[in-house]
Design an enzyme around this catalytic site. Structure first.
Site, PDB file in Angstrom:
ATOM      1  N   HIS A  23     -39.761 -50.070  16.239  1.00 29.40           N
ATOM      2  CA  HIS A  23     -39.315 -51.061  15.639  1.00 29.40           C
ATOM      3  C   HIS A  23     -39.391 -51.394  14.294  1.00 29.40           C
ATOM      4  O   HIS A  23     -40.432 -51.024  13.606  1.00 29.40           O
ATOM      5  CB  HIS A  23     -39.901 -52.365  16.425  1.00 29.40           C
ATOM      6  CG  HIS A  23     -39.092 -53.732  15.958  1.00 29.40           C
ATOM      7  ND1 HIS A  23     -37.865 -53.784  16.428  1.00 29.40           N
ATOM      8  CD2 HIS A  23     -39.511 -54.655  15.249  1.00 29.40           C
ATOM      9  CE1 HIS A  23     -37.412 -55.176  16.171  1.00 29.40           C
ATOM     10  NE2 HIS A  23     -38.573 -55.732  15.408  1.00 29.40           N
ATOM     11  N   GLY A  33     -20.863 -14.651   5.885  1.00 28.16           N
ATOM     12  CA  GLY A  33     -19.640 -15.325   6.959  1.00 28.16           C
ATOM     13  C   GLY A  33     -19.251 -16.949   6.660  1.00 28.16           C
ATOM     14  O   GLY A  33     -19.698 -17.380   5.323  1.00 28.16           O
ATOM     15  N   THR A  34     -18.869 -17.296   7.392  1.00 26.76           N
ATOM     16  CA  THR A  34     -18.021 -18.674   7.356  1.00 26.76           C
ATOM     17  C   THR A  34     -19.135 -19.912   7.172  1.00 26.76           C
ATOM     18  O   THR A  34     -19.252 -20.723   5.996  1.00 26.76           O
ATOM     19  CB  THR A  34     -17.497 -19.211   8.628  1.00 26.76           C
ATOM     20  OG1 THR A  34     -16.429 -18.096   8.765  1.00 26.76           O
ATOM     21  CG2 THR A  34     -16.809 -20.361   8.413  1.00 26.76           C
ATOM     22  N   CYS A  35     -20.036 -20.037   7.624  1.00 27.74           N
ATOM     23  CA  CYS A  35     -21.032 -21.323   7.703  1.00 27.74           C
ATOM     24  C   CYS A  35     -21.767 -21.197   6.250  1.00 27.74           C
ATOM     25  O   CYS A  35     -21.635 -22.402   5.544  1.00 27.74           O
ATOM     26  CB  CYS A  35     -22.057 -21.114   8.712  1.00 27.74           C
ATOM     27  SG  CYS A  35     -23.231 -22.561   8.717  1.00 27.74           S
ATOM     28  N   GLU A  94     -18.827  -5.699   7.154  1.00 22.07           N
ATOM     29  CA  GLU A  94     -18.301  -6.942   6.568  1.00 22.07           C
ATOM     30  C   GLU A  94     -17.124  -6.689   5.493  1.00 22.07           C
ATOM     31  O   GLU A  94     -17.448  -6.162   4.419  1.00 22.07           O
ATOM     32  CB  GLU A  94     -19.398  -7.807   5.826  1.00 22.07           C
ATOM     33  CG  GLU A  94     -19.010  -9.072   5.175  1.00 22.07           C
ATOM     34  CD  GLU A  94     -18.180  -9.799   5.995  1.00 22.07           C
ATOM     35  OE1 GLU A  94     -18.976 -10.256   7.131  1.00 22.07           O
ATOM     36  OE2 GLU A  94     -17.112 -10.222   5.759  1.00 22.07           O
ATOM     37  N   GLY A 110     -15.652  -9.293   4.302  1.00 25.48           N
ATOM     38  CA  GLY A 110     -15.555 -10.404   3.329  1.00 25.48           C
ATOM     39  C   GLY A 110     -16.750 -10.847   2.515  1.00 25.48           C
ATOM     40  O   GLY A 110     -17.547  -9.945   2.402  1.00 25.48           O
ATOM     41  N   THR A 111     -16.966 -11.968   2.305  1.00 29.51           N
ATOM     42  CA  THR A 111     -18.107 -12.445   1.568  1.00 29.51           C
ATOM     43  C   THR A 111     -19.248 -12.262   2.410  1.00 29.51           C
ATOM     44  O   THR A 111     -19.203 -12.734   3.698  1.00 29.51           O
ATOM     45  CB  THR A 111     -18.083 -13.855   0.942  1.00 29.51           C
ATOM     46  OG1 THR A 111     -16.769 -13.921   0.438  1.00 29.51           O
ATOM     47  CG2 THR A 111     -19.126 -14.226   0.142  1.00 29.51           C
ATOM     48  N   PHE A 112     -20.538 -11.609   1.988  1.00 26.38           N
ATOM     49  CA  PHE A 112     -21.540 -11.460   3.027  1.00 26.38           C
ATOM     50  C   PHE A 112     -22.192 -12.810   3.489  1.00 26.38           C
ATOM     51  O   PHE A 112     -22.254 -13.773   2.449  1.00 26.38           O
ATOM     52  CB  PHE A 112     -22.384 -10.627   2.191  1.00 26.38           C
ATOM     53  CG  PHE A 112     -23.612 -10.095   3.256  1.00 26.38           C
ATOM     54  CD1 PHE A 112     -23.552  -8.952   3.773  1.00 26.38           C
ATOM     55  CD2 PHE A 112     -24.643 -11.056   3.443  1.00 26.38           C
ATOM     56  CE1 PHE A 112     -24.504  -8.613   4.629  1.00 26.38           C
ATOM     57  CE2 PHE A 112     -25.742 -10.536   4.428  1.00 26.38           C
ATOM     58  CZ  PHE A 112     -25.583  -9.568   5.069  1.00 26.38           C
TER      59      PHE A 112
HETATM   60  C1  LIG Z   1     -14.879 -26.002   6.857  1.00 25.24           C
HETATM   61  C2  LIG Z   1     -15.841 -25.718   8.036  1.00 25.24           C
HETATM   62  C3  LIG Z   1     -17.005 -26.533   8.129  1.00 25.24           C
HETATM   63  C4  LIG Z   1     -18.060 -26.337   9.535  1.00 25.24           C
HETATM   64  N1  LIG Z   1     -18.882 -27.158   9.604  1.00 25.24           N
HETATM   65  C5  LIG Z   1     -19.814 -27.021  10.745  1.00 25.24           C
HETATM   66  C6  LIG Z   1     -20.820 -27.724  11.097  1.00 25.24           C
HETATM   67  O1  LIG Z   1     -20.950 -28.572  10.280  1.00 25.24           O
HETATM   68  N2  LIG Z   1     -21.501 -27.260  11.984  1.00 25.24           N
HETATM   69  C7  LIG Z   1     -21.275 -26.361  12.905  1.00 25.24           C
HETATM   70  O2  LIG Z   1     -21.919 -26.233  13.954  1.00 25.24           O
HETATM   71  N3  LIG Z   1     -20.107 -25.567  12.677  1.00 25.24           N
HETATM   72  C8  LIG Z   1     -19.307 -25.735  11.469  1.00 25.24           C
HETATM   73  N4  LIG Z   1     -18.455 -24.901  11.358  1.00 25.24           N
HETATM   74  C9  LIG Z   1     -18.068 -23.768  12.429  1.00 25.24           C
HETATM   75  C10 LIG Z   1     -19.081 -22.640  11.829  1.00 25.24           C
HETATM   76  O3  LIG Z   1     -19.099 -22.275  10.650  1.00 25.24           O
HETATM   77  C11 LIG Z   1     -18.591 -21.494  12.744  1.00 25.24           C
HETATM   78  O4  LIG Z   1     -18.653 -21.829  13.939  1.00 25.24           O
HETATM   79  C12 LIG Z   1     -19.626 -20.143  12.582  1.00 25.24           C
HETATM   80  O5  LIG Z   1     -19.893 -20.194  11.246  1.00 25.24           O
HETATM   81  C13 LIG Z   1     -19.112 -19.156  13.149  1.00 25.24           C
HETATM   82  O6  LIG Z   1     -19.994 -17.952  12.969  1.00 25.24           O
HETATM   83  P1  LIG Z   1     -19.581 -16.526  13.567  1.00 25.24           P
HETATM   84  O7  LIG Z   1     -20.734 -15.773  12.954  1.00 25.24           O
HETATM   85  O8  LIG Z   1     -18.911 -16.560  14.760  1.00 25.24           O
HETATM   86  O9  LIG Z   1     -18.480 -16.176  12.453  1.00 25.24           O
HETATM   87  P2  LIG Z   1     -18.449 -15.945  10.789  1.00 25.24           P
HETATM   88  O10 LIG Z   1     -19.641 -16.450  10.324  1.00 25.24           O
HETATM   89  O11 LIG Z   1     -16.979 -16.309  10.437  1.00 25.24           O
HETATM   90  O12 LIG Z   1     -18.579 -14.407  10.552  1.00 25.24           O
HETATM   91  C14 LIG Z   1     -17.631 -13.535  10.851  1.00 25.24           C
HETATM   92  C15 LIG Z   1     -17.724 -12.443   9.859  1.00 25.24           C
HETATM   93  O13 LIG Z   1     -16.832 -11.428  10.272  1.00 25.24           O
HETATM   94  C16 LIG Z   1     -16.214 -10.761   9.310  1.00 25.24           C
HETATM   95  N5  LIG Z   1     -15.239  -9.950   9.857  1.00 25.24           N
HETATM   96  C17 LIG Z   1     -14.029 -10.537  10.835  1.00 25.24           C
HETATM   97  N6  LIG Z   1     -13.478  -9.308  11.129  1.00 25.24           N
HETATM   98  C18 LIG Z   1     -13.686  -8.171  10.535  1.00 25.24           C
HETATM   99  C19 LIG Z   1     -13.573  -6.912  10.575  1.00 25.24           C
HETATM  100  N7  LIG Z   1     -12.572  -6.408  11.723  1.00 25.24           N
HETATM  101  N8  LIG Z   1     -14.399  -5.950  10.026  1.00 25.24           N
HETATM  102  C20 LIG Z   1     -15.267  -6.279   9.139  1.00 25.24           C
HETATM  103  N9  LIG Z   1     -15.649  -7.789   9.092  1.00 25.24           N
HETATM  104  C21 LIG Z   1     -15.096  -8.524   9.787  1.00 25.24           C
HETATM  105  C22 LIG Z   1     -15.701 -11.843   8.331  1.00 25.24           C
HETATM  106  O14 LIG Z   1     -15.405 -11.604   7.195  1.00 25.24           O
HETATM  107  C23 LIG Z   1     -16.905 -12.879   8.465  1.00 25.24           C
HETATM  108  O15 LIG Z   1     -17.592 -12.728   7.477  1.00 25.24           O
HETATM  109  C24 LIG Z   1     -17.617 -25.344  10.256  1.00 25.24           C
HETATM  110  C25 LIG Z   1     -16.288 -24.329  10.032  1.00 25.24           C
HETATM  111  C26 LIG Z   1     -15.609 -24.785   8.821  1.00 25.24           C
HETATM  112  C27 LIG Z   1     -14.445 -23.617   8.599  1.00 25.24           C
END
Ligand SMILES: Cc1cc2nc3c(=O)[nH]c(=O)nc-3n(C[C@H](O)[C@H](O)[C@H](O)COP(=O)(O)OP(=O)(O)OC[C@H]3O[C@@H](n4cnc5c(N)ncnc54)[C@H](O)[C@@H]3O)c2cc1C
Ligand SMILES: NC(=O)c1ccc[n+]([C@@H]2O[C@H](COP(=O)([O-])OP(=O)(O)OC[C@H]3O[C@@H](n4cnc5c(N)ncnc54)[C@H](O)[C@@H]3O)[C@@H](O)[C@H]2O)c1
Length: 456
Positions: free
Chosen positions: A437, A37-39, A31, A33-35
């Protein structure tokens, strides 16, 4: 060079792969970035934790029409922010700690990974690791238009804007999609003057047109909405940021939020070295079992999916986990009925075909649209804008699409998702069960009954 049974790149949905099935495997999670991920850190969860208080603020502002003369005294943004991240940051830190030190068979590398060969990765720490199997759960990142980066003006994305110190007086949001709609609601409800700049019309145009147009009309009442406009110039002024738009208009704001889509992080993995193919839009090519074009490399979530949604990433992670553990009995991802919701005001939820998609498919279909205001609960709410729209196949009686705009749309849509997922027909659904209802669910019942099927 350390060798692993499994390497997972990305600790968002990828982190959930590690389970009891793999207790005998040596596993590395990488990883950068921040442990978590995005969600967890910058996506679904904190945004909705801002949206809920924004809903309360909006309710206080608008409840006078129901005879409740409330007013919004103050929004303590810093307190809201600190409550949200006071809850989220420890979850991320706890997850990191557990992955780093919690299990003897798992190693956490906090580094950027990229391929140097088939199933061989170089880390930004200088280490190299190899694996029998690799899972790419590398997610996506915001796309910034050149006009903004080239201008050099300060801007935020959803990655940073939730940590600011106060609600800006004037906010411009670039983009007319999910993130724009959700943050426009948050900042608008919290008292900012919000301008939304969208390069096309209507807003949220991935939705059924009926809902997108209704939403856009309501948005125009709350926010300064500039449709069919792009930013042609941006500069820093003494008071903030000046934006020039392609329609000849201009505006000055204190904060610029760029919400113009997200692209997969596949371009930062040197995938060619591993023989992993990508689509033109950057999504990693996967088959129904989530296998990439390279042997023993899987991908999931935003890295490969056409649905950038957490529930889809979670589903695909479960499929990958199964297929890793049971290579002789693999399963496939099911993307037939993928719902989504936009947590703005009013809330929007949809599943299945829009009317335009149904028409483009050439199939026969019928539609019905009913207002929340046609139900007793809608009367209680004095609601005259919220709607439920359904699309069905008149011959089979099966639902093809469901679209809701209004209070609790993301919750009300769930029985319709269930019907589509399990093949429950419109008539059976409408008349084969009680509808409480006078609950809001009656709008779903009424819309189901209004669909004109071949056989009643
Ligand atoms: C503001 C916002 C609001 C959202 N709201 C919703 C919602 O309400 N409902 C919903 O269903 N979805 C929502 N989403 C979408 C949802 O967050 C994403 O679809 C989901 O988190 C993707 O998960 P993932 O595991 O694929 O990726 P991520 O959670 O992004 O994880 C990928 C990880 O891989 C790491 N990484 C990438 N490349 C490398 C590399 N080369 N080496 C090492 N580490 C790496 C990154 O740092 C990251 O931590 C939202 C997104 C955003 C931005
Ligand atoms: N509630 C949810 O489920 C939720 C919430 C937020 C984000 N997300 C996910 O995250 C993804 C990204 O969100 P988003 O709002 O950034 O993307 P989006 O695809 O929803 O919207 C992007 C918007 O930016 C516009 N745009 C694109 N390039 C532009 C440019 N160069 N100049 C001006 N406008 C431009 C598009 O026309 C569109 O209106 C979403 O597609 C969604 O899958 C989901």
């Amino acid at each position: 060079m350390t060798h692993y049974d499994l390497v997972i790149v990305g600790s968002g949905s990828g982190n959930s792969l590690v389970g009891p099935d793999f207790d005998d495997w040596q596993i590395a999670v990488v990883e950068e970035g921040t442990f978590g991920g995005t969600c967890l850190n910058v996506g679904c969860i904190p945004t909705k934790m801002f949206v809920y208080p924004a809903d309360l603020a909006e309710a206080a502002r608008t409840s006078g029409r129901l005879g409740v003369d409330a007013s919004l005294e103050r929004v303590r943004w810093a307190d809201i922010r600190d409550r949200i991240f006071g809850r989220i940051d420890p979850i991320s830190a706890g997850g990191r700690e557990y992955r780093a030190h919690g299990e003897p068979n798992t190693t956490l590398y906090e580094a950027h990974a990229q391929f140097t060969g088939p199933r061989e990765l170089r880390l930004s720490t200088g280490q190299s690791i190899t694996a029998d199997r690799i899972v790419l759960a590398t997610g996506s990142r915001p796309v910034i238009p050149d006009a903004i980066t080239d201008s050099g003006v300060p801007f935020h994305t959803s990655d940073t804007v939730m940590r600011i110190d106060e609600v800006p007086a004037r906010v411009a949001i670039l983009g007319g999609g999910y993130i724009s709609a959700e943050f426009a609601h948050v900042f608008g409800a919290f008292g900012a003057q919000v301008s939304v700049i969208a390069r096309s019309a209507p807003l949220l145009r991935h939705l059924d047109l009926d809902l997108a147009e209704r939403f856009t009309s309501l948005a125009e009442e709350r926010w300064d909405v500039r449709l069919n406009a792009i930013v042609t110039g941006a500069s820093k002024t003494a008071d903030g940021i000046a934006l020039e738009l392609s329609d000849g208009s201009s505006l000055e704001v204190d904060l610029l939020l760029v919400a113009t889509g997200r692209r997969p992080n596949s371009d930062r993995l040197n995938l060619a070295a591993a023989g992993v193919a990508v689509h033109p839009d950057g999504r990693i090519v996967v088959d129904a079992q989530q296998r990439t074009t390279a042997d023993a490399i899987w991908a999931l979530g935003d890295a490969s999916s056409e649905h950038q949604l957490k529930h889809v990433a979670n589903h695909e992670a479960r499929v990958v986990a199964h297929n890793l553990a049971h290579p002789d009995a693999p399963i496939e991802s099911d993307h037939r009925v993928v719902p989504a919701a936009v947590f703005t005001h009013p809330q929007l939820a949809s599943v299945g075909l829009t009317e335009a998609q149904a028409a483009a498919s050439g199939r026969r279909f019928v539609t019905a649209l009913r207002g929340y205001g046609s139900t007793a609960y809608g009367w209680a709410m004095e609601d005259n804008s919220s709607v439920c729209k359904l699309i069905a196949d008149p011959a089979t009686g099966q639902l093809l699409g469901a679209h809701l705009m209004g209070e609790q749309a993301a919750t009300l849509v769930q029985p319709l998702i269930q019907a589509m997922s399990f093949g429950l027909g419109v008539r059976e659904m409408a008349r084969g069960q009680y509808w409480i209802h006078p609950a809001l669910t009656e709008v779903v019942e009424n819309t189901l009954l209004a669909l004109e099927l071949d056989q009643s």
